[in-house]
Design a protein around this motif. Structure first.
Motif, PDB file in Angstrom:
ATOM      1  N   ASP A   1       0.839  -1.200   0.000  1.00 54.72           N
ATOM      2  CA  ASP A   1       0.000   0.000   0.000  1.00 54.72           C
ATOM      3  C   ASP A   1       0.877   1.254   0.000  1.00 54.72           C
ATOM      4  OD1 ASP A   1      -2.479   1.116  -0.154  1.00 54.72           O
ATOM      5  OD2 ASP A   1      -2.857   1.136   1.996  1.00 54.72           O
ATOM      6  N   LEU A   2       1.913   1.236   0.821  1.00 56.72           N
ATOM      7  CA  LEU A   2       2.823   2.377   0.894  1.00 56.72           C
ATOM      8  C   LEU A   2       3.469   2.648  -0.460  1.00 56.72           C
ATOM      9  CD1 LEU A   2       4.351   4.526   2.507  1.00 56.72           C
ATOM     10  CD2 LEU A   2       5.990   2.771   3.190  1.00 56.72           C
ATOM     11  N   SER A   3       3.868   1.583  -1.167  1.00 53.38           N
ATOM     12  CA  SER A   3       4.545   1.789  -2.450  1.00 53.38           C
ATOM     13  C   SER A   3       3.584   2.391  -3.485  1.00 53.38           C
ATOM     14  CB  SER A   3       5.137   0.471  -2.968  1.00 53.38           C
ATOM     15  OG  SER A   3       4.125  -0.372  -3.480  1.00 53.38           O
ATOM     16  N   LEU A   4       2.299   2.005  -3.441  1.00 52.95           N
ATOM     17  CA  LEU A   4       1.337   2.556  -4.393  1.00 52.95           C
ATOM     18  C   LEU A   4       0.953   3.989  -4.021  1.00 52.95           C
ATOM     19  CD1 LEU A   4      -0.935  -0.531  -5.119  1.00 52.95           C
ATOM     20  CD2 LEU A   4       0.876   0.409  -6.536  1.00 52.95           C
ATOM     21  N   ILE A   5       0.828   4.259  -2.724  1.00 52.35           N
ATOM     22  CA  ILE A   5       0.531   5.624  -2.281  1.00 52.35           C
ATOM     23  C   ILE A   5       1.660   6.578  -2.682  1.00 52.35           C
ATOM     24  CG2 ILE A   5       0.434   7.064  -0.193  1.00 52.35           C
ATOM     25  CD1 ILE A   5      -1.231   4.790   1.095  1.00 52.35           C
ATOM     26  N   ALA A   6       2.879   6.126  -2.501  1.00 47.40           N
ATOM     27  CA  ALA A   6       4.014   7.007  -2.819  1.00 47.40           C
ATOM     28  C   ALA A   6       4.082   7.275  -4.326  1.00 47.40           C
ATOM     29  CB  ALA A   6       5.317   6.377  -2.317  1.00 47.40           C
ATOM     30  N   LYS A   7       3.752   6.283  -5.129  1.00 50.27           N
ATOM     31  CA  LYS A   7       3.700   6.504  -6.584  1.00 50.27           C
ATOM     32  C   LYS A   7       2.580   7.489  -6.927  1.00 50.27           C
ATOM     33  CE  LYS A   7       6.692   4.599  -9.406  1.00 50.27           C
ATOM     34  NZ  LYS A   7       7.624   5.530 -10.037  1.00 50.27           N
ATOM     35  N   GLN A   8       1.395   7.261  -6.338  1.00 41.82           N
ATOM     36  CA  GLN A   8       0.248   8.162  -6.543  1.00 41.82           C
ATOM     37  C   GLN A   8       0.652   9.609  -6.229  1.00 41.82           C
ATOM     38  OE1 GLN A   8      -2.812   7.579  -7.584  1.00 41.82           O
ATOM     39  NE2 GLN A   8      -3.938   9.400  -6.947  1.00 41.82           N
ATOM     40  N   ALA A   9       1.328   9.797  -5.130  1.00 44.70           N
ATOM     41  CA  ALA A   9       1.774  11.132  -4.729  1.00 44.70           C
ATOM     42  C   ALA A   9       2.812  11.667  -5.710  1.00 44.70           C
ATOM     43  CB  ALA A   9       2.351  11.075  -3.320  1.00 44.70           C
ATOM     44  N   HIS A  10       3.699  10.800  -6.131  1.00 43.47           N
ATOM     45  CA  HIS A  10       4.768  11.146  -7.094  1.00 43.47           C
ATOM     46  C   HIS A  10       4.181  11.735  -8.380  1.00 43.47           C
ATOM     47  CE1 HIS A  10       8.480  10.311  -9.454  1.00 43.47           C
ATOM     48  NE2 HIS A  10       7.759   9.635 -10.314  1.00 43.47           N
ATOM     49  N   TRP A  11       3.050  11.196  -8.837  1.00 37.26           N
ATOM     50  CA  TRP A  11       2.456  11.675 -10.091  1.00 37.26           C
ATOM     51  C   TRP A  11       1.584  12.917  -9.893  1.00 37.26           C
ATOM     52  CZ3 TRP A  11       0.595   6.001 -10.438  1.00 37.26           C
ATOM     53  CH2 TRP A  11       1.626   5.185 -10.895  1.00 37.26           C
ATOM     54  N   ASN A  12       1.029  13.109  -8.706  1.00 38.07           N
ATOM     55  CA  ASN A  12       0.019  14.130  -8.514  1.00 38.07           C
ATOM     56  C   ASN A  12       0.472  15.355  -7.738  1.00 38.07           C
ATOM     57  OD1 ASN A  12      -2.756  13.248  -9.605  1.00 38.07           O
ATOM     58  ND2 ASN A  12      -1.945  11.377  -8.690  1.00 38.07           N
ATOM     59  N   VAL A  13       1.694  15.392  -7.293  1.00 40.54           N
ATOM     60  CA  VAL A  13       2.147  16.548  -6.547  1.00 40.54           C
ATOM     61  C   VAL A  13       2.341  17.727  -7.505  1.00 40.54           C
ATOM     62  CG1 VAL A  13       4.582  15.884  -6.711  1.00 40.54           C
ATOM     63  CG2 VAL A  13       3.830  17.406  -4.892  1.00 40.54           C
ATOM     64  N   VAL A  14       1.951  18.923  -7.075  1.00 40.76           N
ATOM     65  CA  VAL A  14       2.170  20.148  -7.843  1.00 40.76           C
ATOM     66  C   VAL A  14       2.609  21.265  -6.903  1.00 40.76           C
ATOM     67  CG1 VAL A  14       0.531  19.629  -9.699  1.00 40.76           C
ATOM     68  CG2 VAL A  14      -0.264  20.793  -7.630  1.00 40.76           C
ATOM     69  N   GLY A  15       3.133  22.349  -7.457  1.00 34.08           N
ATOM     70  CA  GLY A  15       3.535  23.495  -6.645  1.00 34.08           C
ATOM     71  C   GLY A  15       5.031  23.774  -6.730  1.00 34.08           C
ATOM     72  N   PRO A  16       5.451  24.887  -6.100  1.00 35.53           N
ATOM     73  CA  PRO A  16       6.836  25.355  -6.237  1.00 35.53           C
ATOM     74  C   PRO A  16       7.892  24.307  -5.899  1.00 35.53           C
ATOM     75  CG  PRO A  16       5.512  27.006  -5.120  1.00 35.53           C
ATOM     76  CD  PRO A  16       4.632  25.791  -5.288  1.00 35.53           C
ATOM     77  N   ASN A  17       7.631  23.465  -4.907  1.00 34.92           N
ATOM     78  CA  ASN A  17       8.637  22.475  -4.533  1.00 34.92           C
ATOM     79  C   ASN A  17       8.499  21.181  -5.303  1.00 34.92           C
ATOM     80  OD1 ASN A  17      10.543  23.410  -2.827  1.00 34.92           O
ATOM     81  ND2 ASN A  17       9.205  23.341  -1.037  1.00 34.92           N
ATOM     82  N   PHE A  18       7.699  21.221  -6.365  1.00 33.96           N
ATOM     83  CA  PHE A  18       7.358  20.015  -7.100  1.00 33.96           C
ATOM     84  C   PHE A  18       8.518  19.034  -7.300  1.00 33.96           C
ATOM     85  CE2 PHE A  18       7.918  18.220 -11.377  1.00 33.96           C
ATOM     86  CZ  PHE A  18       7.036  17.168 -11.294  1.00 33.96           C
ATOM     87  N   ARG A  19       9.615  19.519  -7.908  1.00 31.01           N
ATOM     88  CA  ARG A  19      10.657  18.608  -8.359  1.00 31.01           C
ATOM     89  C   ARG A  19      11.335  17.865  -7.203  1.00 31.01           C
ATOM     90  NH1 ARG A  19      15.982  18.685  -9.895  1.00 31.01           N
ATOM     91  NH2 ARG A  19      16.481  17.220 -11.553  1.00 31.01           N
ATOM     92  N   SER A  20      11.600  18.599  -6.130  1.00 29.34           N
ATOM     93  CA  SER A  20      12.273  18.008  -4.990  1.00 29.34           C
ATOM     94  C   SER A  20      11.407  16.914  -4.345  1.00 29.34           C
ATOM     95  CB  SER A  20      12.589  19.127  -3.996  1.00 29.34           C
ATOM     96  OG  SER A  20      13.284  18.634  -2.906  1.00 29.34           O
ATOM     97  N   VAL A  21      10.127  17.195  -4.184  1.00 23.62           N
ATOM     98  CA  VAL A  21       9.218  16.214  -3.583  1.00 23.62           C
ATOM     99  C   VAL A  21       8.992  15.032  -4.523  1.00 23.62           C
ATOM    100  CG1 VAL A  21       6.876  15.874  -2.691  1.00 23.62           C
ATOM    101  CG2 VAL A  21       8.089  17.997  -2.208  1.00 23.62           C
ATOM    102  N   HIS A  22       8.863  15.328  -5.800  1.00 26.06           N
ATOM    103  CA  HIS A  22       8.702  14.296  -6.837  1.00 26.06           C
ATOM    104  C   HIS A  22       9.844  13.266  -6.773  1.00 26.06           C
ATOM    105  CE1 HIS A  22       7.432  12.949 -10.903  1.00 26.06           C
ATOM    106  NE2 HIS A  22       8.687  13.060 -11.290  1.00 26.06           N
ATOM    107  N   LEU A  23      11.067  13.752  -6.634  1.00 24.91           N
ATOM    108  CA  LEU A  23      12.220  12.847  -6.559  1.00 24.91           C
ATOM    109  C   LEU A  23      12.271  12.093  -5.232  1.00 24.91           C
ATOM    110  CD1 LEU A  23      15.039  15.078  -8.101  1.00 24.91           C
ATOM    111  CD2 LEU A  23      13.891  13.144  -9.162  1.00 24.91           C
ATOM    112  N   GLN A  24      11.983  12.796  -4.150  1.00 19.84           N
ATOM    113  CA  GLN A  24      12.048  12.148  -2.840  1.00 19.84           C
ATOM    114  C   GLN A  24      11.011  11.030  -2.729  1.00 19.84           C
ATOM    115  OE1 GLN A  24      11.907  15.032   0.281  1.00 19.84           O
ATOM    116  NE2 GLN A  24      12.380  13.577   1.911  1.00 19.84           N
ATOM    117  N   LEU A  25       9.864  11.227  -3.390  1.00 18.46           N
ATOM    118  CA  LEU A  25       8.839  10.174  -3.354  1.00 18.46           C
ATOM    119  C   LEU A  25       9.322   8.910  -4.064  1.00 18.46           C
ATOM    120  CD1 LEU A  25       5.763  12.455  -3.887  1.00 18.46           C
ATOM    121  CD2 LEU A  25       5.966  10.802  -2.034  1.00 18.46           C
TER     122      LEU A  25
END
Lengths: 158, 158, 158, 158, 158, 158, 158, 158, 158, 158, 158, 158
Positions: free
Chosen positions: B31-55
């Motif tokens: 579940d954690l691995s799918l949630i983190a992917k879901q977040a990876h695709w749907n995050v937006v905003g100024p810090n997008f890239r950093s959070v996208h990679l950390q996910l």
């Protein structure tokens, strides 16, 4: 966040059709990756090791396209959804049995699942022919990969 | 295939407790691995890239332990189950929202989810203390990894 | 910033003991890494090259655990301190002499320093037995590494 | 071992000046590497991850020149000293605060520390112009590296 | 082919001086690379392996600068000459003895040879100060490398 | 943003001269990288493949220094400009012809362009001798690289 | 050190013959490696780049067997000699001209030199047939390498 | 060289249309690669590092397709032109401002530039539908890449 | 399984002789690999590190030929036997002492063991001259390797 | 081009015999590489994957020696011929059936083909014994490789 | 084995047309790979090395598509045939001459062969437009590769 | 050398117990590595290749822990003994049969051997619980590895 923050390069109706195709494919591929892992852990019998390894190659292929398909959806302004509840409600794949499975049963199930997914992908290739050629190109590549895998799994049933 | 084809190195009651712990952890990690992917695709905003990679680092960590935990279950004679329906019915993780999410909302949700999973893992470490030290060692290593991730996600909320 | 922005997974008293152990180990390891570099540059004599290279392996090992120990402290909500003044005031290691040193003197000093650090680490392993098994696991791994190094340095005195 | 076992390629007075410059630089760079690690572990706030990674690049650069500067000192017959007590007594760098720090405070402190070290290095480049061109060449390379880092840290304050 | 086919970026007199410096350095470095190989094959005694390996590092360093120095000569329009007869007639290095050599004798000979070459290089750095700064920069880098090697060989005599 | 957000380590007049040198060099190197690509695509004739490959090595060298020169400008507080209009208005390089070119014509044009740029770089090395030794060091390294390339292109005209 | 410190696995007369063959081959190969480098720096003309690169492959091949041949001599108790004076006095290879050379002249000289060395190696293979099969095996491998190179150089004269 | 030395696999009118599309795309992509570098050097502000890195990924993508597009033109017998004057006169991209830019301004400019280029590429895909499917396939792949980049830059504006 | 399932390419008597040689060599090489490991763990004294590393190179060489020799036996239809009891009963190597050993004693024992094995291998090379040239070629290669190792170990006794 | 442009290191009659052997081997190995690929694509049945992979290893081995054998022919002045018509007319290998094949049939055919080629190679090894030892050495190495493969294919029939 | 063990995803008539196209392409590509190797071994003359290397790149490209085309045939249920007799009877490529060839003759022959294959591939792309888009996509990619190679071979004739 | 040159970090009685456990484990693992190699060479039958490869993975795992266990013994001051005679007298593993073995028999024997060693390791884990946690940690890791291998070997018997 009601309005999409990503502007689509597609007209609204094309975006709707293409987005539907991508979302359906995403859900199926996540299901495929989990089924293949499930099979990877539960297969037993004389051909165990060979099938165990081949399943992990299928997992890798599925995961690679999970990412490309979801990111294509984002790229055309559709928020992709890959959460477990969404997968359970929308996956088009046949169910996979619980518990330890023989190598033969494993192979048969995988062959059937791949056949169904390939059939659906070919329909989706047609659907995107009028709405987005870029997405269609991605589906063609994915289909070539799955049809090659399909042959390799079938070859063991001959 | 009613009887397990894999002979367990553990006594029956120890095997039951340890198997239960491993199966619960497996479901949560998928579940954690799918949630983190879901977040990876749907995050937006100024810090997008950093959070996208950390996910994606979180996805990688989750997937690594998904495999180790499931194979440990097989090794003690328990057939692991990681199918989507099982995950939906048994995951202990809080739900993750649909659609595009701001970076702040993403971080807050991940911090909460990790905190809950760490709390559960520390209970499971206690449960395995009497039943199987080998499994406990695997959980200790997993906990160290998730607690380190937890710090790094919290650090962004300060 | 008086209050810690990182929520600890440990109870307060366990956190205090564990944090103390990690902070002491961090300081010693930074000191060890600088001493080993100092020795690396100042060793002379017939066995120069072999000792020169072996010291750089010790630097690498010390630096690796400096990072893991400090990040474990952060993960349990303790701000780690590794500044030079803190190291000078708190390091438990014996002093290392200034200037050029023969290979024999270098080896003797390193053996003595490692022996002292190993003795302290074994006390700290006991202290964490009741407060945090995850931290204890990290110290066990570090001790195994330093005891192996200790043997290799002693072997040259035989 | 009162007399240096390494014969210097430089005349005595040139060796004294050059050796002084190298020893001062060595001490500052060790301090810089520890400060950057301290900051790496204690930074918190929205930009946490980006600053956390950038600090480790600064640690790597500092450590690389710590070694080159110390070995250059040995090569001209000067025993380099990089022990913690020496660093505490001789470092020219401004102090770095204890405890958790916001990203802004971290950036401001690093910018100030780099500015001071660059100012000193440009004085040392002048000092070595008459005493050892080989050492001067090494300091020019180091200064180019730190001035580039300085720009990148300042850029975040704009 | 009497006239040089390569147009020089330097005035004629600067080209003559710089070319002479490069040709002398080329000859010495080829000789150094062959002496170091000779020593590599003929060293015997308790420290055999360590000296054997260190000599191959010296060969590698010499060969690297043989190429850079010769190509720098070509780049300023001077045909470089590195044939064995030229080396025998023009090398400035002390002779190296024939036959098996103890580790001590090997070290002493290499230290003496390096000292002489470093002395000559520092004279050549002065000569190029007015004729070609680009060539001077290359000699500074080479000198730093050989002086570091010189320290490491001397360190074994302490 | 009228005022520079980056504080310069140089005095104002030194900064102006050094910045001018870096900006001129940046513009020439971008032009060189595009000319070399143009030649790479349009060369024809018996020696096609060899020249085609050698041009790509020139592109790689030019691009490497484009980045180092621009970032050096930023580091001393000068905003570098590398846009196509700036390049067209300020490049010092001779024009390169349009359309397919024989290998001979290609070689002749590249030799002439490199000769001109080397002549300019040697003037710029003199200009920076009093204003910034760090920048001068970077130009020396770049000149060595281009003079070596110059020889290799001339060698084919012999 | 009059007596060899290395005990030979061969009888005295076999050792003498085999050692002579290895020493002659060593000298020729060192000469070959220097000649090929000399040619590498001095070749000019339309085919410059291709010949320049091919010569460096010949240098690499020669250097590889220089080491294997010398270490085989050591292994049978013969001190190998590869100093420049020894090479000048004993090399069997034809002389190579000084100064810039056209590609055609370069190729012709290399073809002639390889032909002579191959002729000598075939004689040496016969000599070792009765004295040491292990050494003969090494010479066969070397001859195969040089004959292949010989073809590739001749192919350009057709 | 009036006549093209490369025979086209396409009929004359198809070649003219396809060649025009490729030449326009080449010019835009070179401009894009220089704009992205310009932005990479001049961005300042709190998000500096993340944007600085992301811009270099855009440079790499642009350069990759610069080469593929130009070589496709050559392959159908059209001489590609990528010189700076050609780029200035023909680029379809909006202008990019001079001097230091905040992260927000940088992002906004890049988003606008990518949107315009994507719009043009979709027109060009239509144009090649009747003239050359191989070229169309290359443009589809390029569009997928730029649309993905477009999403990632937009995501930061949300 | 009384009859060999692998058809031999050799006549029966040639197979018997060749098989005997391979089986003897296999047993000796396994013994050599275990002796070298034993020495690797138990060596002490000033030269510890250098000898410790050199022994692991001997282990690697022995293990490589263990595999090649055993698979050659299988290839000619002989079942290879490498079990510990077989090794104890048939190894031709001198015994190696128990417990910690000084570096000198270690070197002396290894030199003696290698000398004996080389002597035996030269006899076996003769034996296979009439029965199987393919096997002889493998033994020649192995002998070259061990004789080189023999020299390097002897060199430390000089 | 009636006369060979490559001068042979062999006497005329030796060259004729050796060239014949190499040409025959070349033809057989090309055939073997195509047969193994044919089998690789057409094998079906339970052991499919394992056999499919092992066949590609055989293809790789065959292709490697195709190149070495052909280049050896060139090296002795014989123009090698590997065109399909030549292969069809001269290959010594048994025919391979068309269409899908079971794993058992595939294995049986490969074992028979390898046995025949090994028999021929051993004859060719004898033929070259008097004409060219260098070529013989190459054939020995090839035979060792194929005999090892032969054992591994036979082992599956036991 | 009369009936195909692989179920095709295509309708029968589409499968027949697509299978025919794939089988024709397979045969041509195998022929191309052998012709390129033949040319690789037999080219002579001044440009030898450059053409020799370029031919091996063509071999690599041909072999890569041999495999992809054959496996695509298997994937749609057609048994691919790539045996030498099939190739001789069905290849569409012009014949390649026997014996040593000058570089010019080699280039001319390769250009002609590639032109013919490209012409045929463009016809086959049309044929598959109605029968299988997945196969068409593979042919488009192959055509782009061969047309690029075609340009590079023609460029040498200008 | 009666007295141990390595000082133990453990009290005498703890050292005796721990040392006994490590020595027993060392002996078993060496035996296991030789048995697995023996099986690797002698297995025959339909599943040959798969079992042959899996056995080499077991050899690699065994050899890795042979080294870690022996070095742990040295680290606590116990001289490890891994000579063949010691292994024969002390190994706890069931005997492995001589000669060729079917895949089924091989699997059965390996499963039985692993089961026995796992049973013993779990006893040894208990023994070290009071004497040395560092050693226990190493045994836990080894046990996890062998139990995973055990599952994979058993899975083939299902």
């Amino acid at each position: 966040m009601a309005k999409s923050p990503i502007k689509s390069p597609l007209a609204d109706s094309d975006k709707a059709v293409t987005g539907g195709v991508l979302q359906s494919t995403l859900v199926d591929l996540i299901d495929l990756s989990l089924i293949a892992k499930q099979a990877h852990w539960n297969v037993v019998g004389p051909n165990f090791r060979s099938v165990h390894l081949q399943l992990d190659e299928l997992v890798a292929a599925a995961r690679k396209y999970v990412d490309e398909v979801a990111e294509r959806a984002s790229a055309i302004g559709i928020s992709p959804t890959g959460k477990t509840t969404t997968v359970v409600e929308n996956s088009s794949l046949p169910a996979y049995p619980e518990g330890w499975q023989s190598a033969e049963a494993t192979i048969a199930a995988i062959v059937e699942i791949l056949a169904e997914e390939i059939r659906l992908l070919r329909e989706r290739i047609d659907e995107t022919d009028k709405t987005d050629l870029v997405t269609q190109d991605l589906l063609l590549e994915l289909t070539q990969e799955l049809e090659k895998a399909h042959w390799m799994w079938q070859a063991q049933q001959a």
